[in-house]
Design a protein around this motif. Structure first.
Motif, mmCIF file in Angstrom:
data_model
loop_
_atom_site.group_PDB
_atom_site.id
_atom_site.type_symbol
_atom_site.label_atom_id
_atom_site.label_comp_id
_atom_site.label_asym_id
_atom_site.label_seq_id
_atom_site.Cartn_x
_atom_site.Cartn_y
_atom_site.Cartn_z
ATOM 1 N N PRO A 49 35.809 -58.711 -70.503
ATOM 2 C CA PRO A 49 36.472 -59.319 -69.344
ATOM 3 C C PRO A 49 36.270 -58.516 -68.059
ATOM 4 N N ARG A 50 36.156 -57.203 -68.153
ATOM 5 C CA ARG A 50 35.962 -56.376 -66.967
ATOM 6 C C ARG A 50 34.570 -56.534 -66.371
ATOM 7 N N ALA A 51 33.658 -57.118 -67.132
ATOM 8 C CA ALA A 51 32.276 -57.236 -66.673
ATOM 9 C C ALA A 51 31.920 -58.652 -66.226
ATOM 10 N N ASP A 52 32.904 -59.524 -66.046
ATOM 11 C CA ASP A 52 32.629 -60.921 -65.709
ATOM 12 C C ASP A 52 31.696 -61.086 -64.510
ATOM 13 N N LYS A 53 31.979 -60.396 -63.408
ATOM 14 C CA LYS A 53 31.152 -60.545 -62.201
ATOM 15 C C LYS A 53 29.731 -60.055 -62.444
ATOM 16 N N GLN A 106 27.822 -56.920 -75.046
ATOM 17 C CA GLN A 106 28.357 -55.694 -74.445
ATOM 18 C C GLN A 106 29.055 -54.883 -75.526
ATOM 19 N N THR A 107 28.701 -53.607 -75.605
ATOM 20 C CA THR A 107 29.269 -52.733 -76.633
ATOM 21 C C THR A 107 30.234 -51.709 -76.061
ATOM 22 N N GLU A 108 30.176 -51.518 -74.738
ATOM 23 C CA GLU A 108 31.022 -50.502 -74.123
ATOM 24 C C GLU A 108 31.263 -50.873 -72.665
ATOM 25 N N ALA A 109 32.485 -50.650 -72.202
ATOM 26 C CA ALA A 109 32.829 -50.855 -70.792
ATOM 27 C C ALA A 109 33.639 -49.663 -70.326
ATOM 28 N N LEU A 110 33.396 -49.234 -69.096
ATOM 29 C CA LEU A 110 34.092 -48.074 -68.568
ATOM 30 C C LEU A 110 34.526 -48.348 -67.143
ATOM 31 N N VAL A 111 35.766 -48.071 -66.866
ATOM 32 C CA VAL A 111 36.268 -48.084 -65.499
ATOM 33 C C VAL A 111 36.899 -46.727 -65.278
ATOM 34 N N ASP A 112 36.388 -45.994 -64.305
ATOM 35 C CA ASP A 112 36.914 -44.668 -63.988
ATOM 36 C C ASP A 112 37.904 -44.827 -62.840
ATOM 37 N N GLY A 113 39.174 -44.839 -63.137
ATOM 38 C CA GLY A 113 40.218 -45.076 -62.147
ATOM 39 C C GLY A 113 40.443 -43.942 -61.172
ATOM 40 N N LYS A 136 12.800 -68.700 -86.535
ATOM 41 C CA LYS A 136 12.609 -68.846 -87.985
ATOM 42 C C LYS A 136 13.076 -67.633 -88.774
ATOM 43 N N GLU A 137 13.206 -66.485 -88.120
ATOM 44 C CA GLU A 137 13.578 -65.239 -88.801
ATOM 45 C C GLU A 137 15.102 -65.124 -88.948
ATOM 46 N N LYS A 138 15.516 -64.408 -89.936
ATOM 47 C CA LYS A 138 16.948 -64.176 -90.154
ATOM 48 C C LYS A 138 17.390 -62.806 -89.652
ATOM 49 N N ARG A 139 16.437 -62.005 -89.205
ATOM 50 C CA ARG A 139 16.771 -60.669 -88.711
ATOM 51 C C ARG A 139 16.098 -60.465 -87.357
ATOM 52 N N PRO A 140 16.559 -59.492 -86.594
ATOM 53 C CA PRO A 140 15.967 -59.268 -85.274
ATOM 54 C C PRO A 140 14.497 -58.837 -85.377
ATOM 55 N N ILE A 141 13.683 -59.324 -84.420
ATOM 56 C CA ILE A 141 12.278 -58.906 -84.366
ATOM 57 C C ILE A 141 12.066 -57.877 -83.255
ATOM 58 N N TRP A 142 13.101 -57.653 -82.449
ATOM 59 C CA TRP A 142 13.030 -56.685 -81.344
ATOM 60 C C TRP A 142 14.465 -56.293 -81.004
ATOM 61 N N ARG A 143 14.643 -55.042 -80.597
ATOM 62 C CA ARG A 143 15.988 -54.575 -80.258
ATOM 63 C C ARG A 143 15.908 -53.572 -79.120
ATOM 64 N N ALA A 144 16.939 -53.584 -78.271
ATOM 65 C CA ALA A 144 16.986 -52.654 -77.139
ATOM 66 C C ALA A 144 18.431 -52.309 -76.815
ATOM 67 N N ASN A 145 18.597 -51.215 -76.095
ATOM 68 C CA ASN A 145 19.891 -50.805 -75.554
ATOM 69 C C ASN A 145 19.757 -50.763 -74.040
ATOM 70 N N MET A 146 20.780 -51.235 -73.356
ATOM 71 C CA MET A 146 20.758 -51.278 -71.901
ATOM 72 C C MET A 146 22.063 -50.701 -71.378
ATOM 73 N N LYS A 147 21.969 -49.896 -70.315
ATOM 74 C CA LYS A 147 23.158 -49.356 -69.658
ATOM 75 C C LYS A 147 23.069 -49.657 -68.174
ATOM 76 N N ALA A 148 24.191 -50.055 -67.609
ATOM 77 C CA ALA A 148 24.262 -50.337 -66.175
ATOM 78 C C ALA A 148 25.476 -49.616 -65.605
ATOM 79 N N TYR A 149 25.310 -49.061 -64.409
ATOM 80 C CA TYR A 149 26.380 -48.324 -63.754
ATOM 81 C C TYR A 149 26.330 -48.652 -62.268
ATOM 82 N N GLY A 150 27.456 -49.067 -61.719
ATOM 83 C CA GLY A 150 27.485 -49.425 -60.308
ATOM 84 C C GLY A 150 28.745 -48.975 -59.634
#
Length: 178
Positions: A49-53, A106-113, A136-150
């Motif tokens: 919910p904190r990442a809606d925008k 989204q696996t993690e959200a951070l707000v530094d108050g 057609k596959e039942k498992r992932p064929i590619w995987r990545a991790n992404m981090k964004a900070y603003g």
């Protein structure tokens, strides 16, 4: 002339300061199963919910960028309180006739108050897990991790994250180069 030079330097310094406080990183694992570039992609995004925008802007930007590279793309943002069933989502994927489905969760959200920049809520950051499935596959064929900070603005974080996201999809041959 001197006034224009001073204005230019001040604006340049502000841009440098703000861009230093907005970062994005993305990395993928190796996959020999990617057989792209793909013609049709369905993207399912699930954020906090904190990442809606951020999610709304990111979804719009990536759809536009991927479409510009010749991949017919549909993006579905799953609402936090959505009552959609898996069958309803599967029906949307089938209606789009997607070759691949990219799930962004989204696996993690951070707000530094402690910091009161931007909206007054502090720094914002998020981590996301990305999995690409061949329809057609039942498992992932590619995987990545992404981090964004603003710290100073969501729009700048969206721009930087989108740019790195698209570059990685091109590099890993999931979409075509523009």
């Amino acid at each position: 002339m001197k006034k224009n030079c001073t204005t230019f330097l001040c604006v340049g310094l502000i841009i440098i300061l703000f861009s230093g406080c907005t970062t994005a990183s993305i990395e993928s694992g190796e996959s020999n199963n990617v057989k792209g570039p793909y013609n049709r992609m369905f993207i399912l995004i699930n954020g906090s919910p904190r990442a809606d925008k951020f999610i709304e802007g990111f979804a719009e930007k990536i759809k536009q960028a991927i479409t510009e590279r010749g991949t017919n793309t549909e993006v579905h943002v799953e609402g936090r309180l959505s009552l959609e069933t898996q069958k309803e989502i599967d029906d949307k994927i089938n209606a789009h006739k997607a070759d691949v489905v990219l799930v962004i969760k989204q696996t993690e959200a951070l707000v530094d108050g402690r910091l009161g920049f931007g909206t007054g809520k502090g720094s914002m950051a998020g981590a996301f897990d990305l999995k690409l499935f061949d329809k057609k596959e039942k498992r992932p064929i590619w995987r990545a991790n992404m981090k964004a900070y603003g710290e100073y603005g969501i729009s700048m974080a969206i721009e930087k994250t989108t740019k790195k996201f698209i570059a990685l999809l091109e590099q890993d041959k999931i979409i075509r180069y523009k």
